[in-house]
Design an enzyme around this catalytic site. Sequence first.
Site, PDB file in Angstrom:
ATOM      1  CB  SER A 159      -0.932  -0.001   1.204  1.00 17.08           C
ATOM      2  OG  SER A 159      -0.199  -0.165   2.383  1.00 17.08           O
ATOM      3  CB  THR A 194      -2.194   5.748   4.065  1.00 16.37           C
ATOM      4  OG1 THR A 194      -2.917   5.778   2.839  1.00 16.37           O
ATOM      5  CG2 THR A 194      -1.327   6.976   4.164  1.00 16.37           C
ATOM      6  CB  THR A 196      -0.763   6.176   0.396  1.00 17.06           C
ATOM      7  OG1 THR A 196      -1.556   5.024   0.197  1.00 17.06           O
ATOM      8  CG2 THR A 196      -1.350   7.319  -0.418  1.00 17.06           C
ATOM      9  NE  ARG A 212      -8.578   7.888  -4.934  1.00 12.11           N
ATOM     10  CZ  ARG A 212      -8.075   7.626  -3.741  1.00 12.11           C
ATOM     11  NH1 ARG A 212      -6.803   7.364  -3.602  1.00 12.11           N
ATOM     12  NH2 ARG A 212      -8.858   7.627  -2.691  1.00 12.11           N
ATOM     13  CB  VAL A 213      -5.137  12.885  -6.240  1.00  8.42           C
ATOM     14  CG1 VAL A 213      -4.428  13.395  -4.990  1.00  8.42           C
ATOM     15  CG2 VAL A 213      -4.213  12.978  -7.454  1.00  8.42           C
ATOM     16  N   GLY A 214      -5.904  10.756  -3.744  1.00  5.84           N
ATOM     17  CA  GLY A 214      -6.643  10.607  -2.491  1.00  5.84           C
ATOM     18  C   GLY A 214      -6.373  11.752  -1.532  1.00  5.84           C
ATOM     19  CG  ASP A 215      -6.846  10.758   2.545  1.00  4.39           C
ATOM     20  OD1 ASP A 215      -6.611   9.846   1.722  1.00  4.39           O
ATOM     21  OD2 ASP A 215      -6.758  10.585   3.773  1.00  4.39           O
ATOM     22  CB  THR A 239      -5.251   5.472   7.050  1.00  2.00           C
ATOM     23  OG1 THR A 239      -5.111   4.421   6.094  1.00  2.00           O
ATOM     24  CG2 THR A 239      -5.886   4.926   8.315  1.00  2.00           C
ATOM     25  N   GLY A 240      -7.620   5.451   5.020  1.00  2.82           N
ATOM     26  CA  GLY A 240      -8.953   5.005   4.609  1.00  2.82           C
ATOM     27  C   GLY A 240      -9.350   5.632   3.288  1.00  2.82           C
ATOM     28  N   GLY A 252      -9.963   8.003   0.817  1.00  6.19           N
ATOM     29  CA  GLY A 252      -9.540   9.403   0.778  1.00  6.19           C
ATOM     30  C   GLY A 252     -10.630  10.380   0.410  1.00  6.19           C
TER      31      GLY A 252
HETATM   32  N1  ASP Z   1      -6.153   7.317   2.150  1.00  7.37           N
HETATM   33  C1  ASP Z   1      -5.580   6.585   1.055  1.00  7.37           C
HETATM   34  C2  ASP Z   1      -6.212   7.034  -0.225  1.00  7.37           C
HETATM   35  O1  ASP Z   1      -7.400   7.297  -0.263  1.00  7.37           O
HETATM   36  C3  ASP Z   1      -5.694   5.120   1.167  1.00  7.37           C
HETATM   37  C4  ASP Z   1      -5.656   4.524   2.538  1.00  7.37           C
HETATM   38  O2  ASP Z   1      -5.201   5.105   3.476  1.00  7.37           O
HETATM   39  O3  ASP Z   1      -6.093   3.401   2.717  1.00  7.37           O
HETATM   40  O4  ASP Z   1      -5.535   7.072  -1.210  1.00  7.37           O
END
Ligand code: ASP
Length: 338
Positions: A88, A198, A216, A226-229, A249-250, A252
């Site tokens: 990850s 992450t 991450t 795609r861009v996450g948080d 985490t999680g 985004g």
């Molecule tokens: N937060 C990350 C994202 O959305 C992924 C993760 O932390 O599981 O890219």
Amino acid sequence: MSDRRKFVKFSLLSSAAILAGKNLFAKTNTTIALLPVPVKNEPIVISTWDFGKEANAGAWEVLKRGGRALDAVEAGVKIPEADPDNQSVGLGGRPDRDGRVTLDACIMDENSKCGSLACLEHVVHAISVARMVMEKTPHVMLVGDGATQFALENGFKKEKLLTPKSEREWKEWLKTNKYAPKNNIENELPGGIKNHDTIGMVAMDNNGNLSGACTTSGMAYKMHGRVGDSPIIGAGLYVDNEVGAATSTGVGEEVIRIVGSHLVVELMRQGMEPEEACKKAVERIVTRNPEQAKTVQVGFLALSKSGKFGAYALQKGFTYAVRSGGEEKIYDAKHVYP
Ligand code: ASP
């Protein structure tokens, strides 16, 4: 030199000495020994997930010798970035639906300086590139080809990040998922494999300064681009040296919608303890869309200026690792849903 000028010079020297952590006169002059001896803080580092333990060990090497929190968080998160078995983050990260490993990362220091990049390819240590964006450019964030070009022009090695294991799994995924982008497929992978995680890390050094880092490969099999948080300052990470630091985490998309880490820090500014602040942020996601919230995972982690820490998640299973002088431990975060 006039008396006044001598006094000003003396005062400045004394202040400078105190700021540098020294009391010039403590032993030699009893009158001036009343000057305060600076208090040294207990360093601490906390990170997301079980693999935060190894990352914390890397950060601790810096913190225990009195190093800066910024150096500690960079050194710490470089450990999972370089681990091909961690799917990850960094090398070995799961690719997007096109089979490309794209990395998101950001870093923030005690002076609110920050650097970030999104959709970086071919470079293992995204966090060090983010730090270079912070220190060597007038910008905060670089993305895509520009981020990769910046890294390669500045001496980072071009490497293949897609490992045979991650490639095999991606090809399996393609067979059944027919290239369809989905927001949250965490629970759909065979064998209960999680498709995202992450490393988010926040730390305080013995000068009481806070810093944080977040890195991450993002959601597995995401749409390209795609861009996450994680690279978004305020969403995946926020540090305010007067108040505290938080990371997430999680999924985004959910974190971005509430600017989660900034929210956690602002709630701490209003007087909440770290766990309570994380809980309130998670509850904001629930209030906003309860049906969606039941199906996704988001976890927040926070460290206050006084060295207290806490976390909270939507779902069961979010763990975090803590390392300080007296403690090396993995905690289970409390959660909204059973
Ligand atoms: N937060 C990350 C994202 O959305 C992924 C993760 O932390 O599981 O890219």
